[in-house]
Scaffold this active site. Sequence first.
Site, PDB file in Angstrom:
ATOM      1  N   SER A 179     -10.823 -30.821   6.490  1.00 49.53           N
ATOM      2  CA  SER A 179     -11.419 -29.572   6.034  1.00 49.53           C
ATOM      3  C   SER A 179     -12.406 -29.739   4.889  1.00 49.53           C
ATOM      4  O   SER A 179     -13.319 -28.932   4.751  1.00 49.53           O
ATOM      5  CB  SER A 179     -10.320 -28.578   5.646  1.00 49.53           C
ATOM      6  OG  SER A 179      -9.442 -29.146   4.695  1.00 49.53           O
ATOM      7  N   HIS A 207     -10.725 -26.613  12.030  1.00 47.71           N
ATOM      8  CA  HIS A 207     -12.189 -26.662  11.892  1.00 47.71           C
ATOM      9  C   HIS A 207     -12.894 -27.214  13.121  1.00 47.71           C
ATOM     10  O   HIS A 207     -14.120 -27.275  13.142  1.00 47.71           O
ATOM     11  CB  HIS A 207     -12.573 -27.489  10.662  1.00 47.71           C
ATOM     12  CG  HIS A 207     -12.061 -26.888   9.393  1.00 47.71           C
ATOM     13  ND1 HIS A 207     -12.744 -25.919   8.709  1.00 47.71           N
ATOM     14  CD2 HIS A 207     -10.906 -27.092   8.723  1.00 47.71           C
ATOM     15  CE1 HIS A 207     -12.043 -25.565   7.642  1.00 47.71           C
ATOM     16  NE2 HIS A 207     -10.917 -26.253   7.638  1.00 47.71           N
ATOM     17  N   LYS A 239     -11.643 -18.964  11.331  1.00 44.54           N
ATOM     18  CA  LYS A 239     -12.820 -19.801  11.100  1.00 44.54           C
ATOM     19  C   LYS A 239     -13.819 -19.589  12.236  1.00 44.54           C
ATOM     20  O   LYS A 239     -14.455 -18.553  12.295  1.00 44.54           O
ATOM     21  CB  LYS A 239     -12.373 -21.234  10.865  1.00 44.54           C
ATOM     22  CG  LYS A 239     -11.703 -21.311   9.493  1.00 44.54           C
ATOM     23  CD  LYS A 239     -10.828 -22.480   9.228  1.00 44.54           C
ATOM     24  CE  LYS A 239     -10.210 -22.318   7.847  1.00 44.54           C
ATOM     25  NZ  LYS A 239      -8.988 -23.068   7.671  1.00 44.54           N
TER      26      LYS A 239
HETATM   27  C1  LIG Z   1      -7.884 -22.986   6.782  1.00 51.58           C
HETATM   28  C2  LIG Z   1      -6.861 -23.970   7.243  1.00 51.58           C
HETATM   29  C3  LIG Z   1      -5.544 -23.564   7.444  1.00 51.58           C
HETATM   30  C4  LIG Z   1      -5.055 -22.206   7.059  1.00 51.58           C
HETATM   31  O1  LIG Z   1      -5.366 -21.264   8.019  1.00 51.58           O
HETATM   32  P1  LIG Z   1      -5.302 -19.724   7.602  1.00 51.58           P
HETATM   33  O2  LIG Z   1      -5.267 -19.001   8.884  1.00 51.58           O
HETATM   34  O3  LIG Z   1      -6.543 -19.489   6.805  1.00 51.58           O
HETATM   35  O4  LIG Z   1      -4.065 -19.554   6.779  1.00 51.58           O
HETATM   36  C5  LIG Z   1      -4.674 -24.481   7.995  1.00 51.58           C
HETATM   37  N1  LIG Z   1      -5.056 -25.730   8.275  1.00 51.58           N
HETATM   38  C6  LIG Z   1      -6.307 -26.170   8.049  1.00 51.58           C
HETATM   39  C7  LIG Z   1      -6.672 -27.574   8.388  1.00 51.58           C
HETATM   40  C8  LIG Z   1      -7.246 -25.299   7.512  1.00 51.58           C
HETATM   41  O5  LIG Z   1      -8.469 -25.716   7.257  1.00 51.58           O
END
Ligand SMILES: *Cc1c(COP(=O)(O)O)cnc(C)c1O
Length: 386
Positions: A179, A207, A239
């Site tokens: 990330s 991602h 995302k």
């Molecule tokens: C953003 C993210 C999360 C968290 O997801 P949310 O739905 O925002 O709580 C989990 N794992 C990774 C790798 C992330 O980048």
Amino acid sequence: MTLPFSGLTDQLESIHQDGLYRSRRVLDSGQGVHLVLKGQPFINFCSNDYLGLASHPDIAKAFKQGVDRYGVGSGSAHLICGHSLAHHALEEELADFTGRSRALLFSTGYMANMGLISALVGPSDTVLEDRLNHASLLDGGLLSGARFKRYTHADTEHLNRQLEMSAGKALVVTDGVFSMDGDFAPLAGLAKVTHKKNAWLMVDDAHGLGVIGANGGGVLEHYGLGQHEVPVLVGTLGKAFGTFGAFVAGSEALIETLIQKSRTYIYTTATPPALAEATRASLKIIIAETWRREKLKMLIKRFQRGAGQIGLAIKPNESPIQPVLIGDSHKASHVSRQLEQAGYLVSAIRPPTVPKGSARLRITFSALHEEQHIDQLLDALSHTDL
Ligand SMILES: *Cc1c(COP(=O)(O)O)cnc(C)c1O
């Protein structure tokens, strides 16, 4: 006698002095390439809305129609009476999209990871994680009570040695696309060593899904891996999907186990059914509109070429996350502020989100950026104190 929380202000002061203080920006606009803050326009290079779907009219329309049909609240947890036809249809469509037997919705990615790892391993087992894994994966591993080991970033050999010494069931956990760095986990190698040791591999492709692979199948599509090699897949919906929530995909037995045992699934209210309708609309666009992934690729290449020309410290990768390494936290914040003054939002990522001494700018791209935005950003970067 000191009051129990009297140390808080001193602690805040020292966070300030270390250049690690965090504060929030208040947006006056919806998400997109152009954002408005306190009446001022900015070009956005810090969101995870990689495909530009967060404000897509068809998705907003599906959301509104969902509200017309189901109202707003889901009323209860999925296992009581909160599991609607909309949730159910989305789960089936996500299972199809990821090529897995089944999928299960969670309220957030953070909760999915906390509830998933704890449902699969416990105190007599071992969980092995990449050092640079997302906080929710690390926290999920710790919560499970399993023996907790971290291997050197993307180091299959190191993982292999740790697996040799692990006790009980072993669960190997990794980000798909990291990330804060944007690089891909070496999944083919990880799948091989976990398989050899009869361990399970769990990939959180928050991602990668929607963005990577010709069909948006994420890093698993990129490497050509299926449910056999990667039995546990996590995806998030806030995302590239542009909506909100998360899911786990895998075998029938995995999903049924989570329904029976995963505490962050069982003891929480289901997300609004209308949100599931919005995500269904988003998934249709992700599948149909390949131009969004192609455009992103083009923008990323353009940025990398330009960054090379002005001598930026980038580590090229194929994701829309392009970090510029700075090191010092104060300097990273300073450069981020300079960009903001020039009208560009780029976040400075500092410890503890990244290891000490590796503060950076985390530049992210959206399929809605145009080539001129990339050129303007590069020009602005060349005028900072980088
Ligand atoms: C953003 C993210 C999360 C968290 O997801 P949310 O739905 O925002 O709580 C989990 N794992 C990774 C790798 C992330 O980048």
